[in-house]
Design an enzyme around this catalytic site. Structure first.
Site, PDB file in Angstrom:
ATOM      1  N   ASN A  82       0.824  -1.194   0.000  1.00 40.40           N
ATOM      2  CA  ASN A  82       0.000   0.000   0.000  1.00 40.40           C
ATOM      3  C   ASN A  82       0.868   1.258   0.000  1.00 40.40           C
ATOM      4  O   ASN A  82       2.092   1.178  -0.008  1.00 40.40           O
ATOM      5  CB  ASN A  82      -0.945  -0.029   1.208  1.00 40.40           C
ATOM      6  CG  ASN A  82      -2.303   0.569   0.908  1.00 40.40           C
ATOM      7  OD1 ASN A  82      -2.396   1.592   0.237  1.00 40.40           O
ATOM      8  ND2 ASN A  82      -3.345  -0.062   1.403  1.00 40.40           N
ATOM      9  N   HIS A 112      23.586  -0.502  11.317  1.00 40.73           N
ATOM     10  CA  HIS A 112      24.802   0.248  11.618  1.00 40.73           C
ATOM     11  C   HIS A 112      25.411  -0.365  12.870  1.00 40.73           C
ATOM     12  O   HIS A 112      24.710  -0.901  13.730  1.00 40.73           O
ATOM     13  CB  HIS A 112      24.491   1.730  11.860  1.00 40.73           C
ATOM     14  CG  HIS A 112      23.886   2.402  10.681  1.00 40.73           C
ATOM     15  ND1 HIS A 112      24.620   2.868   9.625  1.00 40.73           N
ATOM     16  CD2 HIS A 112      22.595   2.673  10.380  1.00 40.73           C
ATOM     17  CE1 HIS A 112      23.824   3.408   8.736  1.00 40.73           C
ATOM     18  NE2 HIS A 112      22.584   3.301   9.167  1.00 40.73           N
ATOM     19  N   GLY A 139      -0.782  -1.304   8.691  1.00 38.74           N
ATOM     20  CA  GLY A 139      -0.187  -0.005   8.406  1.00 38.74           C
ATOM     21  C   GLY A 139       0.762   0.480   9.488  1.00 38.74           C
ATOM     22  O   GLY A 139       0.513   0.310  10.677  1.00 38.74           O
ATOM     23  N   THR A 162      10.842  -6.964  15.998  1.00 35.81           N
ATOM     24  CA  THR A 162      12.277  -7.069  16.232  1.00 35.81           C
ATOM     25  C   THR A 162      12.770  -8.510  16.200  1.00 35.81           C
ATOM     26  O   THR A 162      13.969  -8.750  16.105  1.00 35.81           O
ATOM     27  CB  THR A 162      12.659  -6.447  17.584  1.00 35.81           C
ATOM     28  OG1 THR A 162      11.965  -7.144  18.620  1.00 35.81           O
ATOM     29  CG2 THR A 162      12.319  -4.968  17.625  1.00 35.81           C
ATOM     30  N   LYS A 163      11.836  -9.476  16.288  1.00 36.04           N
ATOM     31  CA  LYS A 163      12.192 -10.898  16.295  1.00 36.04           C
ATOM     32  C   LYS A 163      11.277 -11.638  15.329  1.00 36.04           C
ATOM     33  O   LYS A 163      10.159 -11.204  15.054  1.00 36.04           O
ATOM     34  CB  LYS A 163      12.040 -11.487  17.695  1.00 36.04           C
ATOM     35  CG  LYS A 163      13.016 -10.890  18.676  1.00 36.04           C
ATOM     36  CD  LYS A 163      12.898 -11.525  20.031  1.00 36.04           C
ATOM     37  CE  LYS A 163      13.917 -10.864  20.950  1.00 36.04           C
ATOM     38  NZ  LYS A 163      13.826 -11.313  22.301  1.00 36.04           N
ATOM     39  N   ARG A 177       4.693  -8.995  19.759  1.00 34.61           N
ATOM     40  CA  ARG A 177       4.636 -10.294  20.446  1.00 34.61           C
ATOM     41  C   ARG A 177       3.433 -11.072  19.932  1.00 34.61           C
ATOM     42  O   ARG A 177       2.387 -10.493  19.609  1.00 34.61           O
ATOM     43  CB  ARG A 177       4.489 -10.097  21.947  1.00 34.61           C
ATOM     44  CG  ARG A 177       5.721  -9.529  22.607  1.00 34.61           C
ATOM     45  CD  ARG A 177       5.586  -9.607  24.131  1.00 34.61           C
ATOM     46  NE  ARG A 177       6.824  -9.192  24.740  1.00 34.61           N
ATOM     47  CZ  ARG A 177       7.043  -7.993  25.267  1.00 34.61           C
ATOM     48  NH1 ARG A 177       6.101  -7.080  25.241  1.00 34.61           N
ATOM     49  NH2 ARG A 177       8.198  -7.712  25.812  1.00 34.61           N
TER      50      ARG A 177
END
Length: 191
Positions: A82, A112, A139, A162-163, A177
């Protein structure tokens, strides 16, 4: 290995390498042309993205769309991105068939160093992102480097992933989660 090969392999590389600068410039120009085209110019827009991305099937990418290189992005059949998606593709981004990606989603493979001395030396690296088949990412979600999202999974709007997430789950939050499992054989009205 040249800097492009190091980048794709997820090794430390120099983003100021002349070849990489030219490749980013090419992607930027193609994205700019794509983003200027109107809805009625759908065939021209499709041809522009086929020059940029790896895909054999049907896809819908609503402008504006942004990426670093394009050649590291593989779209399955019937994928929809989208408005306002950003795909930082220093490493491969693979998106499975029938996946829906909401507006302003960011898929970020670029990293980084945590070491300030390496950051000052313009050292970068990346980790690939893999998104399975029939995934829905809401979104504004952000998918971080190295994440895999399993088939049929739903990621809630605004989540920061993040996982890696398994298949057949609903997950959301910051950090994202798993909230519950999805039974793929369940009828829609049983959710």
């Amino acid at each position: 290995m040249n800097e492009k090969e190091k980048m794709i392999a997820g090794m430390n590389y120099n983003p100021l390498d002349p070849q990489l600068i030219l490749l980013r410039d090419r992607a930027s120009r193609l994205c700019h042309r794509y983003n200027k085209k109107t809805f009625r110019e759908v065939n021209l827009r499709s041809r522009l993205l086929r020059k940029l991305l790896r895909t054999e099937g049907n896809f819908w990418v609503k402008p504006p769309f942004y990426c670093d290189y394009g050649f590291n992005i593989t779209l399955g059949n019937d994928v929809m991105l989208n408005y306002g998606c950003v795909l930082l593709d220093v490493c491969p981004i693979t998106i499975g068939d029938k996946t829906l990606i909401g507006p302003n989603v960011q898929l970020l493979t670029a990293c980084h160093s945590l070491d300030p001395k390496l950051r000052e030396q313009d050292v970068e690296f990346g980790k690939p992102i893999t998104i399975g088949r029939n995934v829905w990412i809401g979104g504004g979600a952000i998918v971080c480097p190295g994440v895999t999202i399993g088939d049929n999974t739903v990621i809630g709007a605004g989540s920061v992933v993040t996982k890696s997430m398994p298949a057949n789950v609903i997950a959301y939050g910051n950090p994202c989660r798993v909230q519950r499992r999805i039974d793929p054989d369940q009828k829609p009205d049983e959710f």
